[in-house]
Each structure stands twice: as C-alpha cells, then as structure tokens.
Design a protein around this motif. Structure first.
Motif, PDB file in Angstrom:
ATOM      1  N   LYS A 134       0.828  -1.196   0.000  1.00 28.12           N
ATOM      2  CA  LYS A 134       0.000   0.000   0.000  1.00 28.12           C
ATOM      3  C   LYS A 134       0.868   1.253   0.000  1.00 28.12           C
ATOM      4  CE  LYS A 134      -3.993  -2.034   2.327  1.00 28.12           C
ATOM      5  NZ  LYS A 134      -4.959  -1.880   3.441  1.00 28.12           N
ATOM      6  N   GLU A 135       0.262   2.365  -0.397  1.00 27.09           N
ATOM      7  CA  GLU A 135       0.961   3.641  -0.395  1.00 27.09           C
ATOM      8  C   GLU A 135       1.087   4.178   1.025  1.00 27.09           C
ATOM      9  OE1 GLU A 135      -0.257   5.375  -4.803  1.00 27.09           O
ATOM     10  OE2 GLU A 135      -1.054   6.317  -3.003  1.00 27.09           O
ATOM     11  N   ARG A 136       2.090   5.007   1.212  1.00 27.79           N
ATOM     12  CA  ARG A 136       2.250   5.672   2.492  1.00 27.79           C
ATOM     13  C   ARG A 136       1.060   6.601   2.743  1.00 27.79           C
ATOM     14  NH1 ARG A 136       8.152   7.860   3.880  1.00 27.79           N
ATOM     15  NH2 ARG A 136       8.436   5.665   3.286  1.00 27.79           N
ATOM     16  N   GLU A 137       0.531   6.573   3.955  1.00 26.12           N
ATOM     17  CA  GLU A 137      -0.635   7.377   4.268  1.00 26.12           C
ATOM     18  C   GLU A 137      -0.403   8.243   5.501  1.00 26.12           C
ATOM     19  OE1 GLU A 137      -4.087   5.056   5.201  1.00 26.12           O
ATOM     20  OE2 GLU A 137      -3.103   3.950   6.817  1.00 26.12           O
ATOM     21  N   PHE A 138      -1.086   9.368   5.509  1.00 27.32           N
ATOM     22  CA  PHE A 138      -0.997  10.312   6.608  1.00 27.32           C
ATOM     23  C   PHE A 138      -1.646   9.758   7.861  1.00 27.32           C
ATOM     24  CE2 PHE A 138      -3.296  13.653   8.929  1.00 27.32           C
ATOM     25  CZ  PHE A 138      -2.218  14.381   9.402  1.00 27.32           C
ATOM     26  N   ASP A 189      -8.874  10.424   9.662  1.00 27.47           N
ATOM     27  CA  ASP A 189     -10.136   9.966  10.234  1.00 27.47           C
ATOM     28  C   ASP A 189     -10.018   8.574  10.850  1.00 27.47           C
ATOM     29  OD1 ASP A 189     -12.317  11.490   7.714  1.00 27.47           O
ATOM     30  OD2 ASP A 189     -11.419  12.309   9.531  1.00 27.47           O
ATOM     31  N   SER A 190      -9.163   7.745  10.280  1.00 29.52           N
ATOM     32  CA  SER A 190      -9.038   6.372  10.732  1.00 29.52           C
ATOM     33  C   SER A 190      -8.428   6.239  12.125  1.00 29.52           C
ATOM     34  CB  SER A 190      -8.204   5.566   9.735  1.00 29.52           C
ATOM     35  OG  SER A 190      -6.911   6.120   9.589  1.00 29.52           O
ATOM     36  N   VAL A 191      -7.737   7.283  12.593  1.00 24.64           N
ATOM     37  CA  VAL A 191      -7.086   7.211  13.900  1.00 24.64           C
ATOM     38  C   VAL A 191      -7.626   8.230  14.888  1.00 24.64           C
ATOM     39  CG1 VAL A 191      -4.992   6.378  12.779  1.00 24.64           C
ATOM     40  CG2 VAL A 191      -5.176   8.801  13.405  1.00 24.64           C
ATOM     41  N   LYS A 192      -8.479   9.119  14.444  1.00 24.22           N
ATOM     42  CA  LYS A 192      -9.002  10.173  15.306  1.00 24.22           C
ATOM     43  C   LYS A 192      -9.715   9.575  16.519  1.00 24.22           C
ATOM     44  CE  LYS A 192     -10.259  13.614  12.954  1.00 24.22           C
ATOM     45  NZ  LYS A 192     -10.997  14.509  12.027  1.00 24.22           N
ATOM     46  N   GLY A 193      -9.382  10.088  17.685  1.00 21.77           N
ATOM     47  CA  GLY A 193      -9.948   9.580  18.920  1.00 21.77           C
ATOM     48  C   GLY A 193      -9.165   8.454  19.546  1.00 21.77           C
ATOM     49  N   GLY A 235       4.488  26.574   5.815  1.00 21.94           N
ATOM     50  CA  GLY A 235       3.701  26.947   6.968  1.00 21.94           C
ATOM     51  C   GLY A 235       2.695  25.885   7.356  1.00 21.94           C
ATOM     52  N   TRP A 236       2.063  26.089   8.472  1.00 20.28           N
ATOM     53  CA  TRP A 236       1.051  25.157   8.966  1.00 20.28           C
ATOM     54  C   TRP A 236      -0.225  25.285   8.162  1.00 20.28           C
ATOM     55  CZ3 TRP A 236       0.441  20.918  11.506  1.00 20.28           C
ATOM     56  CH2 TRP A 236      -0.808  20.588  12.053  1.00 20.28           C
ATOM     57  N   GLY A 237      -0.809  24.155   7.817  1.00 14.85           N
ATOM     58  CA  GLY A 237      -2.059  24.131   7.086  1.00 14.85           C
ATOM     59  C   GLY A 237      -2.376  22.725   6.640  1.00 14.85           C
ATOM     60  N   LEU A 238      -3.342  22.596   5.739  1.00 13.56           N
ATOM     61  CA  LEU A 238      -3.745  21.290   5.237  1.00 13.56           C
ATOM     62  C   LEU A 238      -2.610  20.573   4.520  1.00 13.56           C
ATOM     63  CD1 LEU A 238      -7.316  22.116   3.881  1.00 13.56           C
ATOM     64  CD2 LEU A 238      -6.712  20.943   6.015  1.00 13.56           C
ATOM     65  N   GLU A 239      -1.629  21.325   4.064  1.00  9.92           N
ATOM     66  CA  GLU A 239      -0.467  20.716   3.413  1.00  9.92           C
ATOM     67  C   GLU A 239       0.270  19.751   4.330  1.00  9.92           C
ATOM     68  OE1 GLU A 239      -1.338  24.642   1.463  1.00  9.92           O
ATOM     69  OE2 GLU A 239      -1.108  23.955   3.545  1.00  9.92           O
ATOM     70  N   ALA A 240       0.092  19.892   5.621  1.00 10.18           N
ATOM     71  CA  ALA A 240       0.751  19.002   6.577  1.00 10.18           C
ATOM     72  C   ALA A 240       0.291  17.555   6.444  1.00 10.18           C
ATOM     73  CB  ALA A 240       0.510  19.496   8.001  1.00 10.18           C
ATOM     74  N   MET A 241      -0.805  17.322   5.736  1.00  8.03           N
ATOM     75  CA  MET A 241      -1.288  15.966   5.504  1.00  8.03           C
ATOM     76  C   MET A 241      -0.712  15.340   4.239  1.00  8.03           C
ATOM     77  SD  MET A 241      -5.294  16.187   6.709  1.00  8.03           S
ATOM     78  CE  MET A 241      -5.704  17.628   5.746  1.00  8.03           C
TER      79      MET A 241
END
Length: 127
Positions: free
Chosen positions: A43-47, A62-66, A103-109
């Motif tokens: 599988k591909e590397r995932e965030f 979403d798969s690890v949230k919580g 900078g910090w933002g959605l790019e961090a994913m």
C-alpha cells in the motif's frame, strides 16, 4: 541536514497501546512542522497525524481520530505518537517526518511537503 530517529514500535495485541518517539537533531526543532505517516505492505504511504510548530494545533486521519494523539516536547527535540485501542489494520511501518520550509495548514497531511524522514518503526497488531 536534519536527522530523525524513531523508536517504540513492536508487537501488541488488539486493543493494546504503544507510544512511538521521534528524536530530531535539528538546532531549530521548534520551527519544524512534524508528522507521522505509515505504510503497510503493498500500500501507499498514508498520513496519520501532524502537529504545528508550537504544538497548539493538530491534524489526524479519520481512521485514527480519537485513538491516537500526537504531541511534541520542543525542549527535548522530540515528537510522540500515543496509539491506543490498536486494531490489526493499524499494522504498518510508521515514519516520523519533518517539514522545515512550509507553513502550517492542510499541506501538513501531504507526504510530499516533508523534507526529512525517520528510518521507520514496525508496529504489528495481532488479532
């Protein structure tokens, strides 16, 4: 060049917990956005998770949230990933990564935004 050394992986039964650590060599660690990614065979590397420079903001898949918590101790040049309620589908090689330029933002994913990577730590969750 920034060097990252991650540790803390291992074999754990479903429902158990592990804490991964990533130690960085950079003199300006507090200026780096830090992230965790994982890759399972075939599988591909995932965030997985990311944390802002000050530690005041985080993103999670979403798969690890919580279940997972990312944190950092800038005085120790270290970022952590606390993993609770582990599932067999969490089995993967986990990598820490440093983004020194954006900078910090959605790019961090996005894995392509990161400049340096740890060697990887195997996490295996048995059922």
């Amino acid at each position: 060049q920034v060097q990252l050394v991650d540790s803390g992986g291992g074999l754990v039964q479903a429902g158990g917990s592990l804490r991964l650590s990533c130690a960085a060599s950079g003199r300006t660690f507090s200026s780096y956005v830090m992230g965790w990614f994982r890759q399972a065979p075939g599988k591909e590397r995932e965030f997985v998770a990311a944390i802002s420079r000050s530690g005041s903001s985080t993103y999670y898949a979403d798969s690890v949230k919580g279940r997972f918590t990312i944190s950092r101790a800038n005085a120790k040049n270290t970022v952590y990933l606390q993993m609770n309620s582990l599932k067999p589908e969490d089995t993967a090689v986990y990598y820490c990564a440093a983004d020194i330029s954006t900078g910090w933002g959605l790019e961090a994913m996005d894995s392509y935004e990161y400049d340096y990577w740890g060697q990887g730590s195997q996490v295996t969750v048995s059922s």
